[in-house]
Design a protein around this motif. Structure first.
Motif, PDB file in Angstrom:
ATOM      1  N   THR A  78       0.807  -1.211   0.000  1.00  0.00           N
ATOM      2  CA  THR A  78       0.000   0.000   0.000  1.00  0.00           C
ATOM      3  C   THR A  78       0.841   1.264   0.000  1.00  0.00           C
ATOM      4  OG1 THR A  78      -0.102  -0.061   2.407  1.00  0.00           O
ATOM      5  CG2 THR A  78      -1.881  -1.154   1.218  1.00  0.00           C
ATOM      6  N   GLY A  79       2.175   1.111   0.042  1.00  0.00           N
ATOM      7  CA  GLY A  79       3.040   2.293   0.011  1.00  0.00           C
ATOM      8  C   GLY A  79       2.684   3.241   1.127  1.00  0.00           C
ATOM      9  N   ALA A  80       2.610   4.533   0.810  1.00  0.00           N
ATOM     10  CA  ALA A  80       2.289   5.541   1.817  1.00  0.00           C
ATOM     11  C   ALA A  80       0.890   6.104   1.578  1.00  0.00           C
ATOM     12  CB  ALA A  80       3.334   6.641   1.788  1.00  0.00           C
ATOM     13  N   ARG A  81      -0.018   5.262   1.117  1.00  0.00           N
ATOM     14  CA  ARG A  81      -1.389   5.687   0.832  1.00  0.00           C
ATOM     15  C   ARG A  81      -2.012   6.329   2.067  1.00  0.00           C
ATOM     16  NH1 ARG A  81      -4.894   4.276  -3.244  1.00  0.00           N
ATOM     17  NH2 ARG A  81      -3.349   2.775  -3.985  1.00  0.00           N
ATOM     18  N   TYR A  82      -2.699   7.432   1.840  1.00  0.00           N
ATOM     19  CA  TYR A  82      -3.225   8.223   2.953  1.00  0.00           C
ATOM     20  C   TYR A  82      -4.656   8.646   2.657  1.00  0.00           C
ATOM     21  CZ  TYR A  82      -4.107  12.712   5.323  1.00  0.00           C
ATOM     22  OH  TYR A  82      -4.684  13.756   5.998  1.00  0.00           O
ATOM     23  N   ILE A  83      -5.548   8.404   3.603  1.00  0.00           N
ATOM     24  CA  ILE A  83      -6.934   8.838   3.507  1.00  0.00           C
ATOM     25  C   ILE A  83      -7.172   9.898   4.564  1.00  0.00           C
ATOM     26  CG2 ILE A  83      -9.359   8.138   3.696  1.00  0.00           C
ATOM     27  CD1 ILE A  83      -7.943   7.013   1.239  1.00  0.00           C
ATOM     28  N   ASP A  84      -7.675  11.044   4.154  1.00  0.00           N
ATOM     29  CA  ASP A  84      -7.949  12.141   5.080  1.00  0.00           C
ATOM     30  C   ASP A  84      -9.245  11.840   5.830  1.00  0.00           C
ATOM     31  OD1 ASP A  84      -8.370  14.456   6.462  1.00  0.00           O
ATOM     32  OD2 ASP A  84      -8.221  15.799   4.733  1.00  0.00           O
ATOM     33  N   THR A  85      -9.117  11.262   7.012  1.00  0.00           N
ATOM     34  CA  THR A  85     -10.293  10.860   7.789  1.00  0.00           C
ATOM     35  C   THR A  85     -11.012  12.046   8.427  1.00  0.00           C
ATOM     36  OG1 THR A  85      -8.826  10.386   9.660  1.00  0.00           O
ATOM     37  CG2 THR A  85      -9.466   8.526   8.271  1.00  0.00           C
ATOM     38  N   SER A  86     -10.441  13.246   8.291  1.00  0.00           N
ATOM     39  CA  SER A  86     -11.168  14.439   8.749  1.00  0.00           C
ATOM     40  C   SER A  86     -12.083  14.967   7.650  1.00  0.00           C
ATOM     41  CB  SER A  86     -10.192  15.534   9.178  1.00  0.00           C
ATOM     42  OG  SER A  86      -9.431  15.999   8.069  1.00  0.00           O
ATOM     43  N   ALA A  87     -11.801  14.589   6.397  1.00  0.00           N
ATOM     44  CA  ALA A  87     -12.645  14.979   5.269  1.00  0.00           C
ATOM     45  C   ALA A  87     -13.640  13.879   4.934  1.00  0.00           C
ATOM     46  CB  ALA A  87     -11.791  15.303   4.052  1.00  0.00           C
ATOM     47  N   MET A  88     -13.183  12.626   4.982  1.00  0.00           N
ATOM     48  CA  MET A  88     -14.060  11.482   4.739  1.00  0.00           C
ATOM     49  C   MET A  88     -14.613  11.016   6.079  1.00  0.00           C
ATOM     50  SD  MET A  88     -14.304  10.821   1.523  1.00  0.00           S
ATOM     51  CE  MET A  88     -13.519  11.428   0.025  1.00  0.00           C
ATOM     52  N   THR A  89     -15.803  11.479   6.394  1.00  0.00           N
ATOM     53  CA  THR A  89     -16.401  11.217   7.698  1.00  0.00           C
ATOM     54  C   THR A  89     -17.840  10.709   7.545  1.00  0.00           C
ATOM     55  OG1 THR A  89     -17.164  13.505   7.849  1.00  0.00           O
ATOM     56  CG2 THR A  89     -15.021  13.002   8.843  1.00  0.00           C
ATOM     57  N   PRO A  90     -18.342   9.982   8.558  1.00  0.00           N
ATOM     58  CA  PRO A  90     -19.731   9.522   8.520  1.00  0.00           C
ATOM     59  C   PRO A  90     -20.687  10.650   8.916  1.00  0.00           C
ATOM     60  CG  PRO A  90     -18.658   8.710  10.502  1.00  0.00           C
ATOM     61  CD  PRO A  90     -17.598   9.443   9.707  1.00  0.00           C
ATOM     62  N   ASP A  91     -21.017  11.513   7.978  1.00  0.00           N
ATOM     63  CA  ASP A  91     -21.880  12.653   8.269  1.00  0.00           C
ATOM     64  C   ASP A  91     -23.339  12.233   8.470  1.00  0.00           C
ATOM     65  OD1 ASP A  91     -19.698  14.404   7.979  1.00  0.00           O
ATOM     66  OD2 ASP A  91     -19.964  14.432   5.810  1.00  0.00           O
ATOM     67  N   VAL A  92     -23.727  11.125   7.846  1.00  0.00           N
ATOM     68  CA  VAL A  92     -25.083  10.584   8.007  1.00  0.00           C
ATOM     69  C   VAL A  92     -24.956   9.194   8.617  1.00  0.00           C
ATOM     70  CG1 VAL A  92     -27.226   9.928   6.857  1.00  0.00           C
ATOM     71  CG2 VAL A  92     -25.883  11.860   5.980  1.00  0.00           C
ATOM     72  N   PRO A  93     -25.489   8.972   9.830  1.00  0.00           N
ATOM     73  CA  PRO A  93     -25.400   7.643  10.442  1.00  0.00           C
ATOM     74  C   PRO A  93     -26.001   6.580   9.531  1.00  0.00           C
ATOM     75  CG  PRO A  93     -26.212   9.258  12.016  1.00  0.00           C
ATOM     76  CD  PRO A  93     -26.198   9.938  10.683  1.00  0.00           C
ATOM     77  N   LEU A  94     -25.395   5.400   9.529  1.00  0.00           N
ATOM     78  CA  LEU A  94     -25.858   4.332   8.651  1.00  0.00           C
ATOM     79  C   LEU A  94     -27.330   4.010   8.892  1.00  0.00           C
ATOM     80  CD1 LEU A  94     -24.735   2.373   6.474  1.00  0.00           C
ATOM     81  CD2 LEU A  94     -24.445   0.694   8.319  1.00  0.00           C
ATOM     82  N   SER A  95     -27.755   4.089  10.143  1.00  0.00           N
ATOM     83  CA  SER A  95     -29.140   3.755  10.484  1.00  0.00           C
ATOM     84  C   SER A  95     -30.145   4.716   9.859  1.00  0.00           C
ATOM     85  CB  SER A  95     -29.319   3.746  12.007  1.00  0.00           C
ATOM     86  OG  SER A  95     -29.007   5.027  12.538  1.00  0.00           O
ATOM     87  N   GLN A  96     -29.683   5.901   9.463  1.00  0.00           N
ATOM     88  CA  GLN A  96     -30.572   6.902   8.871  1.00  0.00           C
ATOM     89  C   GLN A  96     -30.545   6.896   7.337  1.00  0.00           C
ATOM     90  OE1 GLN A  96     -29.921  10.810  10.564  1.00  0.00           O
ATOM     91  NE2 GLN A  96     -29.795   9.996  12.653  1.00  0.00           N
ATOM     92  N   ARG A  97     -29.743   6.018   6.748  1.00  0.00           N
ATOM     93  CA  ARG A  97     -29.634   5.970   5.294  1.00  0.00           C
ATOM     94  C   ARG A  97     -30.659   5.005   4.710  1.00  0.00           C
ATOM     95  NH1 ARG A  97     -23.019   5.520   4.566  1.00  0.00           N
ATOM     96  NH2 ARG A  97     -22.481   6.829   6.370  1.00  0.00           N
ATOM     97  N   LYS A  98     -31.161   5.336   3.543  1.00  0.00           N
ATOM     98  CA  LYS A  98     -32.092   4.455   2.850  1.00  0.00           C
ATOM     99  C   LYS A  98     -31.319   3.301   2.204  1.00  0.00           C
ATOM    100  CE  LYS A  98     -35.345   8.198   1.889  1.00  0.00           C
ATOM    101  NZ  LYS A  98     -36.047   8.994   0.841  1.00  0.00           N
ATOM    102  N   ASP A  99     -32.055   2.321   1.688  1.00  0.00           N
ATOM    103  CA  ASP A  99     -31.427   1.167   1.058  1.00  0.00           C
ATOM    104  C   ASP A  99     -30.913   1.545  -0.337  1.00  0.00           C
ATOM    105  OD1 ASP A  99     -31.709  -0.509   3.169  1.00  0.00           O
ATOM    106  OD2 ASP A  99     -33.453  -1.581   2.403  1.00  0.00           O
ATOM    107  N   VAL A 100     -29.783   2.249  -0.337  1.00  0.00           N
ATOM    108  CA  VAL A 100     -29.138   2.654  -1.588  1.00  0.00           C
ATOM    109  C   VAL A 100     -27.816   1.901  -1.708  1.00  0.00           C
ATOM    110  CG1 VAL A 100     -28.136   4.554  -2.914  1.00  0.00           C
ATOM    111  CG2 VAL A 100     -30.194   4.941  -1.533  1.00  0.00           C
ATOM    112  N   VAL A 101     -27.671   1.168  -2.797  1.00  0.00           N
ATOM    113  CA  VAL A 101     -26.419   0.467  -3.105  1.00  0.00           C
ATOM    114  C   VAL A 101     -25.664   1.321  -4.114  1.00  0.00           C
ATOM    115  CG1 VAL A 101     -25.418  -1.604  -4.138  1.00  0.00           C
ATOM    116  CG2 VAL A 101     -27.432  -1.788  -2.646  1.00  0.00           C
TER     117      VAL A 101
END
Length: 209
Positions: free
Chosen positions: A1-24
């Protein structure tokens, strides 16, 4: 994976999974190697079990017109949205609308969108290819496809969306990214890479003279 980096401050769970509709969702190039046509062909089978599910395909590519025709042939146009190419700064917003991201690829390295989805606490379902198996642990932080046939994809999606502990699996996914692909872990990998590189050069062997 080398030095792969994901910005977890930008990629965040803004909508709880329980509140999401059945969208794939699918995010990627609409090309044969991504298995996206197999995902499209799985959808009538899925709708037989859950007629409320929607499919969102984000991306563009050589299969776009063929996919559009196939959706018409299958009679599922009204349940599938072809979103087209999505700017990267909007990817997180889309991922927060999905209850499941599906990547039925025939080949992959380490898909960035897989890690981004996990960071957004969006459960992931991907084929056992490339670096995917090093990241996704079946039933713990995500799900793995045994193959990318429409029948297998459909059965897996139906099973996953009925999982009673899906929220916990989604949280585990974000923790995996935070621990192994967040900023601190990326810095550590850079340091290790630089140490290996510099370790091979002793003083006086820089090439001068």
């Amino acid at each position: 994976t080398g030095a792969r980096y994901i910005d977890t401050s930008a990629m965040t769970p803004d909508v709880p999974l329980s509140q999401r509709k059945d969208v794939v969702g699918f995010v990627g190039r609409l090309s044969p190697d991504k298995g996206v046509m197999e995902l499209v062909r799985s959808f009538p089978l899925i709708l037989q079990k859950n007629p409320n599910i929607r499919l969102v395909l984000c991306g563009d590519g050589p299969l776009r017109r063929a996919i559009s025709r196939e959706l018409g042939n299958l009679g599922v146009n009204e349940r599938v949205h072809l979103a087209g190419w999505i700017p990267h700064d909007e990817i997180g917003r889309y991922l927060n609308t999905f209850r499941l991201l599906v990547l039925p690829s025939y080949s992959e390295g380490v898909p960035t969108v897989l890690l981004e989805a996990m960071a957004c606490e969006t459960p992931v379902l991907a084929t056992r290819v490339g670096g995917v198996v090093d990241i996704v642990k079946e039933g713990s932080n995500g799900f793995l496809l045994d193959d990318n046939s429409p029948e297998c994809i459909a059965a897996s999606i139906i099973r996953i969306l009925e999982q009673p502990n899906l929220d916990q699996i989604a949280r585990n996914g974000r923790e995996t990214v935070r621990l192994h692909y967040g900023y601190d872990s990326a810095v550590r990998r850079y340091e290790k890479i630089l140490s290996i590189v510099s370790g091979g050069i002793s003083p006086g062997e820089s090439g001068a003279g």
